[in-house]
Design an enzyme around this catalytic site. Structure first.
Site, PDB file in Angstrom:
ATOM      1  N   GLU A 322       0.848  -1.192   0.000  1.00 41.36           N
ATOM      2  CA  GLU A 322       0.000   0.000   0.000  1.00 41.36           C
ATOM      3  C   GLU A 322       0.889   1.251   0.000  1.00 41.36           C
ATOM      4  O   GLU A 322       0.720   2.158  -0.804  1.00 41.36           O
ATOM      5  CB  GLU A 322      -0.893  -0.014   1.239  1.00 41.36           C
ATOM      6  N   ASP A 356      -0.234  10.594   4.500  1.00 39.38           N
ATOM      7  CA  ASP A 356      -1.463  10.267   5.222  1.00 39.38           C
ATOM      8  C   ASP A 356      -2.292  11.509   5.508  1.00 39.38           C
ATOM      9  O   ASP A 356      -3.518  11.419   5.614  1.00 39.38           O
ATOM     10  CB  ASP A 356      -1.123   9.590   6.552  1.00 39.38           C
ATOM     11  N   HIS A 415     -27.130  -3.546 -38.785  1.00 34.90           N
ATOM     12  CA  HIS A 415     -26.100  -2.534 -38.523  1.00 34.90           C
ATOM     13  C   HIS A 415     -25.679  -1.858 -39.833  1.00 34.90           C
ATOM     14  O   HIS A 415     -25.544  -0.637 -39.905  1.00 34.90           O
ATOM     15  CB  HIS A 415     -24.870  -3.177 -37.863  1.00 34.90           C
TER      16      HIS A 415
END
Length: 423
Positions: A322, A356, A415
């Protein structure tokens, strides 16, 4: 903290495993909570909050008056700090917003893409022993910038039944007014399925413990989007012989104090430096108020000594941390070889705690190895992109033969006819 010296590569997968609860037991317990809230709404929230948080709440939604008075109880220095962090986070995330760019892929064929904020989002803010008001800024600011129309915030109440005033102040700073007293898996259930008080949302954001992470993954099966599996916090520090042992030890402990299920990993090319770091860690640990929590986390943590930097990088990329701190000479050159990490901190003066709180980058990051495939939260997390195209008559004529040929080759005549009829 276990020390492993020059482990062979075939042992790496076992060494890099995160501490987890029994998967079957965890999922069974969480599913019961989800079902309870889905069936019984507010009544279940009140009952579960009393059971898990030990508090009986009368009003699930935090009243406006309580939000308004939160600022009065906070120290001036903390309010200044929150304001500074908000400005940095806002500045970094504003730069992520992209203007609409229209381009012509061929004459008369114009294409563009536009970002639209997800209408209803839910933000989960962990509480417990450490109310993470910083996460309010990390999630609330990009949600507001993205233009999300309805933003709700859930966070567990304290033992006195109130929300920490710093959480309320940060919410106000970020522009969030819908705040609810609900934590854990029950909060995720409330945002996913809705209750009488809490409206269901389209996407849920926020970190949490293994119960919260499991709840997010389970509601995803029911079609509710989530930001990522963001479970217990983790950090990996890469240190060579030039590292500062005191700095590295402090960084390891800053993550260990998050919770007993957090994990820290030290990877080093120097046995002597590893020894210094471990000694310094023990010295600093003794002075920490949350040393009991940190000690439990350190029991699940490792110091791995490898032979060279190439092995260190291979190990780190396999772990996909992390947070990754590179305390090495030539840190930027080493960082260029990192391919799996949530957020990277370079050099001796970039502690993970800065990211943080206030550097500007987002701290809501993938854990448990998910950095191999997920990014951290950004403005992009709160938007979906819609593509547009507009053709002139000349443009359709220019591209018609290409579309007709491809559609007929696939056997999709209707299409092809949609182009032919216009010709």
């Amino acid at each position: 903290m276990n020390v492993i010296i020059h482990p062979p590569r075939n042992e790496w997968p076992a060494l890099l495993q995160r501490p987890v609860l029994d998967h079957f037991t965890l999922e069974t317990a969480v599913q019961e909570v989800l079902n309870h809230v889905k069936k019984n709404g507010d009544e279940a929230l009140v009952e579960l909050t009393q059971r898990f948080d030990g508090v009986l709440i009368k009003n699930i939604r935090v009243p406006e008056q309580e939000i308004a008075t939160a600022a009065q109880t906070l120290p001036v220095e903390l309010k200044k700090a929150i304001t500074q962090a908000k400005e940095n986070i806002e500045k970094f995330h504003t730069a992520q917003m992209q203007a609409v760019i229209k381009m012509e892929t061929m004459p008369g064929v114009q294409c563009w893409r536009k970002s639209i904020g997800i209408e209803k989002v839910g933000l989960y803010i962990p509480g417990g022993s450490a109310p993470l008001f910083s996460t309010v800024l990390m999630l609330g600011i990009p949600a507001v910038l993205a233009g999300c129309k309805e933003i709700i915030l859930c966070t567990p109440p304290g033992k006195d039944g109130t929300i920490h005033p710093a959480v309320l102040y940060a919410a106000t700073a970020a522009g969030i007014t819908q705040i609810y007293k609900a934590g854990g898996a029950q909060a995720i259930a409330a945002m996913a399925y809705g209750t009488e008080t809490i409206a269901a949302v389209y996407k849920i954001f926020g970190p949490g413990n293994q119960y919260v992470t499991c709840a997010k993954q389970l509601v995803q099966r029911d079609g509710i989007a989530i930001d990522m599996p963001a479970g217990p916090s983790e950090v990996c520090v890469l240190a060579d012989e030039t590292a500062n042992a005191a700095y590295v030890a402090a960084d390891l402990l800053s993550q260990a104090e998050h919770g007993p299920d957090s994990q820290v990993l030290l990877v080093s090319t120097s046995a002597a430096m590893t020894e210094k770091i471990i000694k310094e860690k023990q010295k600093q640990l003794a002075a920490l108020p949350r040393r009991d929590i940190a000690t439990k986390a350190l029991a699940n943590s490792k110091a791995i000594i490898v032979e060279n930097m190439a092995d260190a990088l291979a190990l780190i990329n396999a772990y996909a941390p992390e947070h990754l701190i590179i305390s090495c000479e030539n840190d930027e050159a080493i960082a260029e070889q990192v391919v799996n990490a949530g957020s990277v901190f370079l050099g001796n003066y970039s502690p993970e705690s800065v990211g943080d709180y206030a550097s500007g980058t987002n701290h809501t990051l993938p854990t448990n190895g998910y950095a191999k495939v997920y990014s951290g939260v950004s403005v992009d997390s709160f938007v979906k992109n819609i593509t547009y195209q507009k053709l002139t008559q000349e443009g359709l004529k220019n591209i018609a033969s290409t579309v007709i040929s491809m559609a007929e080759a696939e056997g999709l005549q209707a299409h092809a006819n949609a182009v032919k009829v216009r010709m």
